[in-house]
Design an enzyme around this catalytic site. Structure first.
Site, PDB file in Angstrom:
ATOM      1  N   LYS A  57      38.131  33.896  45.096  1.00  0.00           N
ATOM      2  CA  LYS A  57      37.525  32.655  45.129  1.00  0.00           C
ATOM      3  C   LYS A  57      38.359  31.668  45.069  1.00  0.00           C
ATOM      4  CE  LYS A  57      32.417  33.751  43.525  1.00  0.00           C
ATOM      5  NZ  LYS A  57      31.622  33.588  42.949  1.00  0.00           N
ATOM      6  N   GLN A 101      30.648  32.201  36.966  1.00  0.00           N
ATOM      7  CA  GLN A 101      30.324  33.512  37.402  1.00  0.00           C
ATOM      8  C   GLN A 101      29.013  34.570  36.436  1.00  0.00           C
ATOM      9  OE1 GLN A 101      31.558  33.912  39.952  1.00  0.00           O
ATOM     10  NE2 GLN A 101      31.113  36.207  39.384  1.00  0.00           N
ATOM     11  N   ASP A 124      26.434  27.291  43.605  1.00  0.00           N
ATOM     12  CA  ASP A 124      26.295  28.615  43.457  1.00  0.00           C
ATOM     13  C   ASP A 124      24.079  28.368  44.090  1.00  0.00           C
ATOM     14  OD1 ASP A 124      27.126  31.222  43.516  1.00  0.00           O
ATOM     15  OD2 ASP A 124      27.604  30.144  41.044  1.00  0.00           O
TER      16      ASP A 124
HETATM   17  N1  GUN Z   1      27.866  37.155  40.438  1.00  0.00           N
HETATM   18  C1  GUN Z   1      27.995  37.855  41.406  1.00  0.00           C
HETATM   19  N2  GUN Z   1      27.768  37.257  42.132  1.00  0.00           N
HETATM   20  C2  GUN Z   1      27.928  35.457  42.200  1.00  0.00           C
HETATM   21  C3  GUN Z   1      27.370  34.653  42.530  1.00  0.00           C
HETATM   22  O1  GUN Z   1      27.360  34.790  43.934  1.00  0.00           O
HETATM   23  N3  GUN Z   1      28.213  33.499  41.926  1.00  0.00           N
HETATM   24  C4  GUN Z   1      27.840  33.805  40.696  1.00  0.00           C
HETATM   25  N4  GUN Z   1      28.169  32.731  39.540  1.00  0.00           N
HETATM   26  N5  GUN Z   1      27.797  34.656  39.825  1.00  0.00           N
HETATM   27  C5  GUN Z   1      28.510  35.712  40.656  1.00  0.00           C
END
Ligand code: GUN
Length: 300
Positions: A57, A101, A124
Site C-alpha cells: 500500500k 491493518q 477503510d
Molecule cells: N486486512 C485484510 N484486508 C484489509 C483491508 O482492506 N484493510 C485493513 N485495514 N486490513 C485488512
C-alpha cells in the site's frame, strides 16, 4: 488446464491501472491547492502477511507521489495507548486517511480501536458510522475490497441488476459490506443476494444457482468445479498462503480452484492480479477523496 476453452480473465491489475490514470487529474488539482493526500497506516505486531500488505500500500502511495507513513506498534501495547495514537493521527492535518491493518492481536478489542478513527479519515470504511451509512444507502467511504469488486464488475460491464449473487463469507472487511452493497437500490446493486458462511450446510447448493459468485472465506480452492454452473462470473477474494517446497516456502492460492472452473465459468479473477490490486487502488481513491473533502465543508 482441465478444459480446452478457458474462461475470460477479469484482470484487476488492468482495472487498477485505469483507476490510477483517472486519479491523476484529482491529485494534480489538489497539488495546485497545496494539498498532498496523506495516509497513516497503523501496523500492530509482526504478522508477515499484514507487513506485506502495508508495504504494498505505502509503495503505491510513493509511486503516485502521495504521502504515507506507517506506524509500527508492538503487539503488547495497551489498548488505550493505541487509541491515543489514533486520536493524535485524527488531529494531524498531514493525514487525510487512517488505516488500521487487520487482524489485530486477539486480546485487542478491534471494534473499539476502529471506532477511535475519525469517520472523516476512515478510508477503510470500517467505522460503525460509515458502515451504518453504507447499510442505509448513503455511503461515505466504501471498504476498499468490496469497492474494488464493484469497480471490476463495472469495468467488464457485468451487471448486477436483478442477478443472483452468492457471497461466500461474512467478514466485516469483505463479505458483509459486499452483500449490503449488492442489495442497495442503485446501479451497482439491485441484486438478489445470498450470503453463505461456515455454518451453511451445502454451499454448492447455493453457488450452483448463482449468476455471480464472490468467494471471500480464506479457504484455498473451496469453490470447485462441481459448485459452479456454466456461464457464472466468479470473483476470487482469497489470498491464501499454501506451504510448498519453493525457496519462499509457500505460494498463493485463491478460494476458487482456478484451473478446475476454466471452461465452466464465463469469467474469473486470477490470484494474484485480480482483486488484490483493486483493494490498493480503492485505498488510494478513498484517500484522495478524503483530502478533497478536507478542503470543503460540504454536507456529505
Ligand atoms: N486486512 C485484510 N484486508 C484489509 C483491508 O482492506 N484493510 C485493513 N485495514 N486490513 C485488512
Amino acid at each position: 488446464m482441465s478444459n480446452e476453452i478457458n474462461s475470460k480473465i477479469l484482470s484487476g491489475k488492468e482495472v487498477a491501472a485505469s483507476v490510477y490514470k483517472r486519479l491523476e487529474e484529482s491529485i494534480i488539482s489538489l497539488s495546485s491547492r497545496g494539498v498532498v493526500p496523506g495516509l497513516a497506516a497503523v501496523l500492530m505486531g509482526s504478522d508477515p502477511a499484514s507487513e506485506v500488505y502495508v508495504r504494498m500500500k505505502t509503495k503505491r502511495f510513493a509511486k503516485m507521489n502521495l504521502h504515507s507513513e506507517t506506524f509500527y506498534i508492538p503487539s503488547d501495547l495497551k489498548e488505550h495507548d493505541i487509541a491515543d495514537l489514533i486520536l493524535r493521527l485524527n488531529e494531524n492535518q498531514k493525514y487525510h486517511g487512517i488505516l488500521v491493518q487487520l487482524p489485530l492481536p486477539k486480546r485487542i478489542n478491534t471494534a473499539k480501536i476502529l471506532s477511535a478513527v475519525s469517520p472523516e479519515k476512515d478510508v477503510d470504511g470500517f467505522h460503525p458510522e460509515n458502515l451504518g451509512r453504507l447499510a442505509s444507502g448513503n455511503p461515505r467511504f466504501i471498504p476498499c475490497t468490496p469497492k474494488g469488486i464493484l469497480e471490476i464488475l463495472k469495468h467488464y460491464e457485468i451487471s448486477t441488476q436483478g442477478k443472483h449473487v452468492v457471497v461466500v463469507g461474512r467478514s466485516n472487511i469483505v463479505g458483509r459490506p459486499m452483500s449490503l452493497l449488492l442489495g442497495l437500490k442503485n446501479e451497482t446493486g439491485n441484486a438478489t443476494v445470498t450470503v453463505c458462511h461456515s455454518r451453511t450446510p451445502d454451499i454448492g447448493y447455493h453457488t450452483r444457482q448463482a449468476d455471480i459468485i464472490i468467494a471471500a472465506v480464506g479457504v484455498p480452492g473451496l469453490i470447485d468445479a462441481d459448485m459452479v454452473s456454466p456461464d457464472t462470473f466468479i470473483i476470487d477474494v482469497g489470498v491464501n498462503r499454501v506451504d510448498d517446497d519453493s525457496e519462499k516456502g509457500y505460494h498463493l492460492e485463491g478460494d476458487v480452484n482456478y484451473d478446475a472452473v476454466q471452461g465452466i465459468a464465463s469469467a474469473v479473477t486470477p490470484v494474484p492480479g485480480g482483486v488484490g490490486p483493486m483493494t490498493i487502488a480503492m485505498l488510494v481513491e478513498n484517500t484522495v477523496e478524503a483530502a478533497e473533502n478536507s478542503l470543503t465543508n460540504r454536507l456529505k
